[in-house]
Each structure stands twice: as C-alpha cells, then as structure tokens.
Design an enzyme around this catalytic site. Structure first.
Site, mmCIF file in Angstrom:
data_model
loop_
_atom_site.group_PDB
_atom_site.id
_atom_site.type_symbol
_atom_site.label_atom_id
_atom_site.label_comp_id
_atom_site.label_asym_id
_atom_site.label_seq_id
_atom_site.Cartn_x
_atom_site.Cartn_y
_atom_site.Cartn_z
ATOM 1 N N PHE A 26 0.903 -1.220 0.095
ATOM 2 C CA PHE A 26 0.224 -0.116 -0.013
ATOM 3 C C PHE A 26 0.897 1.171 0.012
ATOM 4 O O PHE A 26 1.825 1.214 0.621
ATOM 5 C CB PHE A 26 -0.875 0.010 1.236
ATOM 6 C CG PHE A 26 -1.819 -1.016 1.576
ATOM 7 C CD1 PHE A 26 -2.920 -1.134 0.916
ATOM 8 C CD2 PHE A 26 -1.366 -2.145 2.019
ATOM 9 C CE1 PHE A 26 -4.062 -2.124 1.367
ATOM 10 C CE2 PHE A 26 -2.234 -3.439 2.298
ATOM 11 C CZ PHE A 26 -3.427 -3.216 1.725
ATOM 12 N N ASP A 27 0.558 2.269 -0.822
ATOM 13 C CA ASP A 27 1.041 3.583 -0.550
ATOM 14 C C ASP A 27 0.472 4.234 0.678
ATOM 15 O O ASP A 27 -0.803 3.534 1.204
ATOM 16 C CB ASP A 27 0.688 4.551 -1.941
ATOM 17 C CG ASP A 27 1.038 5.740 -1.776
ATOM 18 O OD1 ASP A 27 2.179 6.063 -1.090
ATOM 19 O OD2 ASP A 27 0.486 6.799 -2.158
ATOM 20 N N GLY A 28 0.747 5.140 1.217
ATOM 21 C CA GLY A 28 0.108 5.620 2.401
ATOM 22 C C GLY A 28 -0.962 6.911 2.423
ATOM 23 O O GLY A 28 -2.217 6.653 2.367
ATOM 24 N N PHE A 42 -1.117 -0.716 -4.297
ATOM 25 C CA PHE A 42 -2.116 0.343 -4.584
ATOM 26 C C PHE A 42 -1.431 1.730 -4.184
ATOM 27 O O PHE A 42 -0.812 1.854 -3.282
ATOM 28 C CB PHE A 42 -3.153 -0.026 -3.265
ATOM 29 C CG PHE A 42 -3.802 -1.227 -3.574
ATOM 30 C CD1 PHE A 42 -4.934 -1.437 -4.593
ATOM 31 C CD2 PHE A 42 -3.671 -2.394 -2.735
ATOM 32 C CE1 PHE A 42 -5.535 -2.815 -4.790
ATOM 33 C CE2 PHE A 42 -4.460 -3.662 -3.028
ATOM 34 C CZ PHE A 42 -5.261 -3.640 -3.759
#
Length: 303
Positions: A161-163, A273
C-alpha cells in the site's frame, strides 16, 4: 434465514480484471453489442485466459482452505455483462476451480451500486469510472493496470500500500501540494501525535489484519507492507496512527521520495495500491498495480 457476509473479507472483482477479455472487448468496440454477445455465446465453453488479478484472487481463496475450509474470504463477481454473455465467465470460473458462487451482471450498466449490498471491502476493476464511483461512495477500489507479466509462483499473498490518500486521508498530501516539502515536514512534525484520518483502504487493511490474527505467528499466508515517499521526521505520525488504529503492517518502507519500483519487486507484491498515476505507471513494470483515483492528486488530473 438470509445468509450474511458481514463477518468475512469480501472482495468484488470485475470480469475483465479476473480474466483476459481484451479480444472480446475489441469485438464490442469495433462491431457492437450484438456481435459481442454472439462472440461470447459461440465461445462460452472455451475458458478465458487468466487476467491481471487472477493470481491475487486464487491466493485469497486459498486462505479458506488453510483455515480448514472455513470461509473467511468471499470473492464476488461484479460485471457489466448480461447473464447471457456472462455465462462464459462463470464457465471459466468453474474451469479454474475458483470458489466464486455469487455474481451481479448489470447488463451494460455500472455494477458498483451492488457493492454496499454485498458488504464489499474492496472492488477491483479495469473500468476507471466504476472505480471512481465506488471510491466516492466510501469503499476501497482500484483500477487494475495492464502489464502482461509472468506471474509469481508463490503461495504467500503479499499486498503493498501507498500511504497518503490510500491507507490515510490526503490531508497531509494537501499541505505538500499547496506549500511544498518543507511545510509538509513541519506540519507532520507538529502533528506527530495527532492520528491521521483513515483513507479508503483502511477498512480493507483492518479486515486483512483480522484474518492474519487467525494464524500462528510465522505461519500466516498474508504479508502486508507500506511503501511511502515519507521519510523522517514525517515517519512518526504514520507509526503512531497505525498504533492508534490497532492495525499492524508487516513491513514499512519510508523511501524519502525514492522510486518505489525496485523495492516493490524486492518485496514481491501480488498487488500494489497507489493514488498517483505516475507512481503506478512505473510500478506496473515490476509488480501488479492498482491505481486508486482518490485525493488531491487525482482532482488535479481530472481538472
């Protein structure tokens, strides 16, 4: 008594994300709906090739087998096809022995309206507008990008995941876009003990965490990771936010603006993502990637 899916991790997927329907789609675009319908009917006993998200779905469904057959993960097919043209999709599901039994065929319209009824935690599609509509309705969603790369032969499911604007809200990204890096770093340092608001993928990660907790330490088939452009001192707020949420990530990489692609390949993500199209286009050459058209970066791209 009706069956409820509320205690499960529910993933909705479009037929074009699950299977390779590129040739069928060309028929639709070039010759129209009736030609497409006949094309699918004539080939309904010919299995479709695997699509970009096939391996992800296969690994998700395998988790049920590892839990002694207890169904903790449910995959639902949401399709713009009619049931008539969708028969080939269901036949392909049976061909690959995928335990997918529920579907909504929307007959040319967007199927995203059924996501709340199914209680979905995530919607994966190749149709960008369906994904946008799902995100605007408050559910996690991503546009699966085409890559056609060889698929990793590994049982463990690895999700990255991106943040900001994915796991977290885009409140910090807004500061960065308006005022620059120095202002962003100062704002995050001042707000280090103030938890970030949740982004669209927070409930999905929380649901993954609940399943991870059902496995003994060291024997979990799911591994999660955060890949963020943040670096010190902006790291502290992220760590404290996850602690406040009581959500665990197995790995966290604070890359300080470095390109994420090689790191994602090293992690071996089954799906990554990210909200920024540029990051996604670079990553898709290395790992399967889903674009999350959410937050200020995507408002600018649409404008």
């Amino acid at each position: 008594m009706p069956v409820l899916l509320g205690d499960k991790l529910v993933i909705a997927i479009s037929s074009r994300a699950l299977f390779d329907l590129d040739e069928s789609h060309r028929v639709y675009e070039q010759e129209g709906l009736e030609a497409y319908r006949l094309y699918q009917i004539e080939r309904e006993d010919t299995p479709l090739d695997r699509g970009e998200a096939f391996t992800l779905v296969e690994k998700l469904l395998r988790i049920n087998q590892l839990l002694d057959g207890e169904t903790r993960v449910e995959v639902v097919l949401l399709s713009r096809n009619s049931a008539d043209t969708g028969l080939r999709v269901f036949n392909s599901i049976q061909h690959y022995n995928l335990n997918i039994t529920r579907a909504a065929f929307a007959g040319g319209r967007s199927p995203f309206t059924y996501i709340p009824a199914f209680g979905c935690h995530l919607f994966l599609s190749t149709h960008a507008e369906d994904v946008r509509s799902t995100l605007e309705a408050g559910f996690a969603a991503a546009t699966i990008l085409p890559a056609k790369r060889p698929r990793e032969q590994r049982d463990e499911l690895r999700i990255a995941f991106d943040g900001d604007a994915v796991l977290f809200s885009d409140e910090s990204e807004q500061v960065f876009q308006r005022e620059g890096l120095a202002a962003f770093q100062a704002s995050e340092l001042a707000s280090a003990r103030e938890p970030l608001r949740g982004g669209p993928f927070k409930p999905f990660l929380a649901a993954l965490n609940r399943i991870q907790s059902e496995f003994p330490n060291g024997d979990c088939p799911i591994r999660t990771a955060l890949f963020t452009a943040r670096s010190a001192p902006a790291h502290e707020r992220v760590i404290r936010t996850l602690r406040e949420w009581n959500i665990r990530l197995d790995e966290s990489l604070f890359l300080g603006g470095l390109d994420k692609s090689e790191f994602l390949r090293a992690f071996g993500a089954d799906l990554f993502f990210d909200d920024q199209e540029g990051h996604c286009q670079r990553a898709v050459g290395f790992v399967p990637t889903g674009h999350v058209p959410h937050g200020i970066s995507n408002l600018k791209s649409r404008g």
